[in-house]
Write an enzyme that holds these catalytic residues in place. Structure first.
Site, PDB file in Angstrom:
ATOM      1  N   HIS A  43      -1.416   9.907  -7.864  1.00 16.68           N
ATOM      2  CA  HIS A  43      -1.530  10.966  -6.865  1.00 16.68           C
ATOM      3  C   HIS A  43      -2.210  12.181  -7.488  1.00 16.68           C
ATOM      4  CE1 HIS A  43       1.784  12.619  -9.080  1.00 16.68           C
ATOM      5  NE2 HIS A  43       2.577  11.626  -8.747  1.00 16.68           N
TER       6      HIS A  43
HETATM    7  P1  TYD Z   1       6.768  10.943  -7.826  1.00 16.66           P
HETATM    8  O1  TYD Z   1       6.315  12.279  -8.276  1.00 16.66           O
HETATM    9  O2  TYD Z   1       6.049  10.284  -6.704  1.00 16.66           O
HETATM   10  O3  TYD Z   1       6.810   9.948  -9.071  1.00 16.66           O
HETATM   11  P2  TYD Z   1       5.584   9.356  -9.907  1.00 16.66           P
HETATM   12  O4  TYD Z   1       4.417  10.231  -9.616  1.00 16.66           O
HETATM   13  O5  TYD Z   1       6.002   9.403 -11.318  1.00 16.66           O
HETATM   14  O6  TYD Z   1       5.362   7.942  -9.454  1.00 16.66           O
HETATM   15  O7  TYD Z   1       8.310  11.048  -7.487  1.00 16.66           O
HETATM   16  C1  TYD Z   1       9.085   9.905  -7.200  1.00 16.66           C
HETATM   17  C2  TYD Z   1      10.172  10.306  -6.205  1.00 16.66           C
HETATM   18  O8  TYD Z   1      11.004  11.296  -6.773  1.00 16.66           O
HETATM   19  C3  TYD Z   1       9.598  10.883  -4.924  1.00 16.66           C
HETATM   20  O9  TYD Z   1      10.370  10.369  -3.841  1.00 16.66           O
HETATM   21  C4  TYD Z   1       9.847  12.366  -5.024  1.00 16.66           C
HETATM   22  C5  TYD Z   1      11.044  12.454  -5.957  1.00 16.66           C
HETATM   23  N1  TYD Z   1      10.977  13.659  -6.802  1.00 16.66           N
HETATM   24  C6  TYD Z   1      11.816  14.732  -6.549  1.00 16.66           C
HETATM   25  O10 TYD Z   1      12.628  14.711  -5.605  1.00 16.66           O
HETATM   26  N2  TYD Z   1      11.733  15.832  -7.352  1.00 16.66           N
HETATM   27  C7  TYD Z   1      10.861  15.909  -8.386  1.00 16.66           C
HETATM   28  O11 TYD Z   1      10.811  16.942  -9.104  1.00 16.66           O
HETATM   29  C8  TYD Z   1       9.985  14.797  -8.639  1.00 16.66           C
HETATM   30  C9  TYD Z   1       8.975  14.835  -9.758  1.00 16.66           C
HETATM   31  C10 TYD Z   1      10.081  13.708  -7.827  1.00 16.66           C
END
Ligand code: TYD
Length: 142
Positions: free
Chosen positions: A53
């Site tokens: 992303h």
């Molecule tokens: P995401 O940032 O999409 O993970 P990655 O990029 O590592 O694959 O986050 C995964 C899930 O966690 C998403 O549902 C959002 C949640 N999340 C939070 O609630 N707070 C946070 O600070 C982060 C980073 C993620």
């Protein structure tokens, strides 16, 4: 400066000691932003990719606290891969870049220091939308 050129490895201070080494990161001192949030990624199964992303506003600094992994950053035209495998440096990633993390070693831990609190609206999770937003590339859509 091109966004991809702003992505850089930043070395952190190392206090070497026979009792074990110590490293430090201070906001606005070692990294160019104030830290609003920290999170870490761990227990990653083999072969999995995370973080496909872009962020509109969030700046981040990514450290391999343990083990190793790769961070791929992409501006919609070109990409670069940085391998992180030491806890005394990290990767600064400005906003507006697509980034993915993969090749996690067993027991690796990725610490992410972020300039913002969590906000789902700051994410661009669709690669085509990212390219349209940041490259102004002509699209084939009617
Ligand atoms: P995401 O940032 O999409 O993970 P990655 O990029 O590592 O694959 O986050 C995964 C899930 O966690 C998403 O549902 C959002 C949640 N999340 C939070 O609630 N707070 C946070 O600070 C982060 C980073 C993620």
């Amino acid at each position: 400066m091109e966004k991809l050129e702003q992505v850089r490895i930043i070395s952190l201070p190392r206090i070497e000691d026979p009792r074990g080494n110590l490293s430090i990161v201070e906001e606005m001192e070692h990294i160019p932003f104030a830290i609003e949030r920290s999170y870490w990624i761990y227990d990653v199964p083999g072969g999995v990719a995370r973080g496909g992303h872009a962020f509109r506003e969030q700046q981040e600094f990514i450290i391999a606290l343990s083990g190793s992994f790769d961070v791929k950053v992409d501006d919609g035209r070109q990409s670069k891969v940085f391998s992180l495998n030491r806890s005394y440096y990290g990767l600064f990633v400005p906003p507006g870049l697509w980034r993915q993390m993969d090749n996690f070693s067993t027991n690796s831990v990725a610490l992410v220091l972020s300039s913002t609190q969590f906000d789902e609206d700051d994410y661009i999770r669709d690669y085509n939308e990212f390219v349209k937003t940041y490259t102004h590339a002509p699209t084939n859509s009617l």
